[in-house]
Scaffold this motif. Structure first.
Motif, PDB file in Angstrom:
ATOM      1  N   GLY A  93       2.755  12.289  47.221  1.00 30.66           N
ATOM      2  CA  GLY A  93       3.628  12.799  48.262  1.00 30.66           C
ATOM      3  C   GLY A  93       4.454  11.565  48.857  1.00 30.66           C
ATOM      4  O   GLY A  93       5.874  11.841  48.963  1.00 30.66           O
ATOM      5  N   HIS A 147       3.497  14.767  55.470  1.00 33.68           N
ATOM      6  CA  HIS A 147       4.562  15.789  55.407  1.00 33.68           C
ATOM      7  C   HIS A 147       5.508  15.788  56.527  1.00 33.68           C
ATOM      8  O   HIS A 147       6.687  16.129  56.395  1.00 33.68           O
ATOM      9  CB  HIS A 147       3.767  17.019  55.232  1.00 33.68           C
ATOM     10  CG  HIS A 147       3.803  17.432  53.851  1.00 33.68           C
ATOM     11  ND1 HIS A 147       4.454  18.492  53.148  1.00 33.68           N
ATOM     12  CD2 HIS A 147       2.721  17.340  52.751  1.00 33.68           C
ATOM     13  CE1 HIS A 147       3.909  18.608  51.741  1.00 33.68           C
ATOM     14  NE2 HIS A 147       2.859  17.837  51.730  1.00 33.68           N
ATOM     15  N   ASP A 427       3.516  19.608  46.842  1.00 29.03           N
ATOM     16  CA  ASP A 427       4.122  18.883  48.043  1.00 29.03           C
ATOM     17  C   ASP A 427       5.543  18.851  47.936  1.00 29.03           C
ATOM     18  O   ASP A 427       6.397  18.402  48.843  1.00 29.03           O
ATOM     19  CB  ASP A 427       3.516  17.568  48.447  1.00 29.03           C
ATOM     20  CG  ASP A 427       1.859  18.001  48.517  1.00 29.03           C
ATOM     21  OD1 ASP A 427       1.626  18.555  49.546  1.00 29.03           O
ATOM     22  OD2 ASP A 427       1.218  17.314  47.816  1.00 29.03           O
ATOM     23  N   ILE A 444       8.248  18.059  51.339  1.00 31.40           N
ATOM     24  CA  ILE A 444       8.665  16.789  51.498  1.00 31.40           C
ATOM     25  C   ILE A 444      10.263  17.057  51.363  1.00 31.40           C
ATOM     26  O   ILE A 444      10.983  16.720  52.195  1.00 31.40           O
ATOM     27  CB  ILE A 444       8.178  15.822  50.682  1.00 31.40           C
ATOM     28  CG1 ILE A 444       6.810  15.614  51.402  1.00 31.40           C
ATOM     29  CG2 ILE A 444       8.961  14.463  50.681  1.00 31.40           C
ATOM     30  CD1 ILE A 444       5.719  14.826  50.711  1.00 31.40           C
TER      31      ILE A 444
END
Length: 463
Positions: A93, A147, A427, A444
């Motif tokens: 991420g 996140h 993600d 994201i």
């Protein structure tokens, strides 16, 4: 006497640490530092530095993967195997946020389309919205934090993050990695507190430009109602995710996927598969296969590699889920499995056709439980699936394309997973609750858009 926050292992309630907690004076210092950093536009970090910091933080997290995974298992109760997956997602991420900056920009706005707009050139640029207040949840104590703070760092927003009081250590440690990666502390800080009044003051402070909240709907919608004019927000809550199992589905092939979606992290997932609507033609075979799979789940200490289902986060949550199950069984509902292993650990169970007015049918259980309902008509199942005041992700299992397409069209959900469980997520995909389940869009790249504003620049050709 200094404030302190005690952290316990979710499984056996053994103490892990006693951390210094923040008070109102600490909050004020942190807000001042963040606001001052943002106000100095000449001090904003260029994109290449933000990318470098995110990539370095990712590399540092990779080096510390096992340490973070064990901490997630201890403070959050997530089984170690799943905790390792959570850290691995976090590693990716951070790179995802850095990579997104390659395409994160404005666009040209056409001019000269009217006589009044002749001889002009216009374009937009992206600017950070301002100070971000992030309030996070316990169930993914690392990846949820990532996140929230990775998009803020990527777009150039100072961010202050308040983790759940039960799982603060993962948050503190990932923020330290950002500092180690070269990020000035003013741009990423923590707020450690279990004081709800202080948390409200934090979320609603006039210097906050964007509130990112992950947690209960009651708290999230309340905070939104208290935000100063101009403050934007994103809320991520939960639901009671529906799964439709068509008669064409191969029971043996899909039951393991559904069990994973329903009992992953003991059901403490905002899109956990909870309400299973199964066609009557396969109801008996499905229920038998589900019961067999659920009974075979290894329940216990999340620090052990073989554990598949760990504890709930607090004893009171185990008490709550137990009481909801009792309400349904007292009304005549058949329960398969169940029981209590420890103060926080429940054995997984299945309820067969609980009353529609029972809490397990109407509210998010957030525990190791699924409810099975038989149906004959697909549209009836969809209608019941859509009947609650919240909606997030939904699933349909079918080898009949007509059934899959109809369910995908008519299920009220932000995402419909075909032949996959409701808890599936990457993600980089949009992740959003509808109606009472949330506000704004997570994921994201999508959060980066929410934390940025467009600025238009118009040049007039002077002759």
């Amino acid at each position: 006497m200094p404030l302190a926050l005690k952290v316990y292992q979710a499984f056996d309630r053994e103490p892990i640490a006693e951390l210094p907690a923040d008070d109102a004076a600490a909050l004020e210092r942190k807000l001042q530092a963040a606001a001052k950093a943002f106000a100095d536009r000449d001090g904003w970090l260029p994109a290449h530095q933000r990318m470098s910091i995110l990539r370095k933080a990712s590399a540092l997290l990779q080096e510390n993967r096992d340490r973070f995974a064990m901490m997630i298992a201890r403070e959050g109760g997530k089984p170690l195997t799943d905790a390792i997956i959570e850290v691995t997602r976090g590693i990716d991420g951070l790179v995802n946020a850095a990579d997104e900056l390659r395409n994160f920009g404005g666009k040209e706005i056409p001019m000269g389309l009217t006589a009044a707009s002749a001889n002009r050139w216009a374009f937009t640029t992206k600017e950070p919205i301002g100070v971000v207040a992030a309030i996070s949840a316990f169930n993914h104590p690392l990846n949820l934090i990532i996140h929230q703070i990775a998009p803020a760092i990527a777009v150039g927003c100072p961010v202050i993050v308040k983790p759940a009081a039960t799982t603060p250590i993962s948050c503190i440690e990932i923020v330290k990695l950002f500092w180690e990666a070269g990020l000035d502390e003013r741009w990423c800080q923590t707020l450690i507190t279990e004081d709800n009044s202080l948390a409200e003051a934090f979320a609603t402070d006039r210097r906050v430009a964007f509130l990112s909240f992950i947690g209960s709907a009651k708290v999230g919608w309340y905070l939104k109602s208290k935000l100063p004019p101009g403050t934007r927000c994103a809320l991520e809550h939960g639901g009671a995710a529906p799964v439709i199992v068509d008669r064409s589905a191969n029971v043996d092939a899909i039951v393991g996927t559904i069990v994973k979606g329903g009992y992953y992290h003991a059901g403490q997932v905002c899109v956990s598969a909870q309400r299973l609507f199964v066609h009557e033609d396969i109801l008996d075979s499905f229920t038998e296969a589900l019961a067999t799979k659920v009974a075979a789940l290894h329940v216990g200490d999340p620090k052990l590699a073989q554990t598949e289902v760990g504890p709930l986060i607090l004893p009171r949550e185990a008490d709550r889920v137990t009481s909801w199950i009792k309400e349904a069984t007292d009304a005549g509902t058949k329960q398969i499995g169940g029981g209590r292993m420890s103060e926080t650990t429940l054995l997984p169970s299945v309820l067969l056709n609980p009353p529609t007015e029972a809490k397990v049918s109407m509210l998010e259980v957030f525990g190791p439980l699924t409810c099975v309902f038989g149906y004959r008509d697909l549209d009836d199942a969809i209608r019941i699936a859509n009947s609650l005041p919240y909606a997030f992700q939904a699933s349909v299992f079918s080898t009949d394309i007509a059934v899959a397409l109809r369910a995908a069209k008519h299920l009220d959900a932000s995402a419909v997973l075909v032949n996959d469980h409701t808890a599936f997520r990457t993600d980089w995909m949009p992740f959003a609750g509808r109606r009472q389940s949330g506000y704004g869009v997570g994921g994201i790249p999508w959060t980066m858009e929410e934390m940025a504003e467009d600025k238009m620049v118009v040049f007039n050709q002077v002759t």
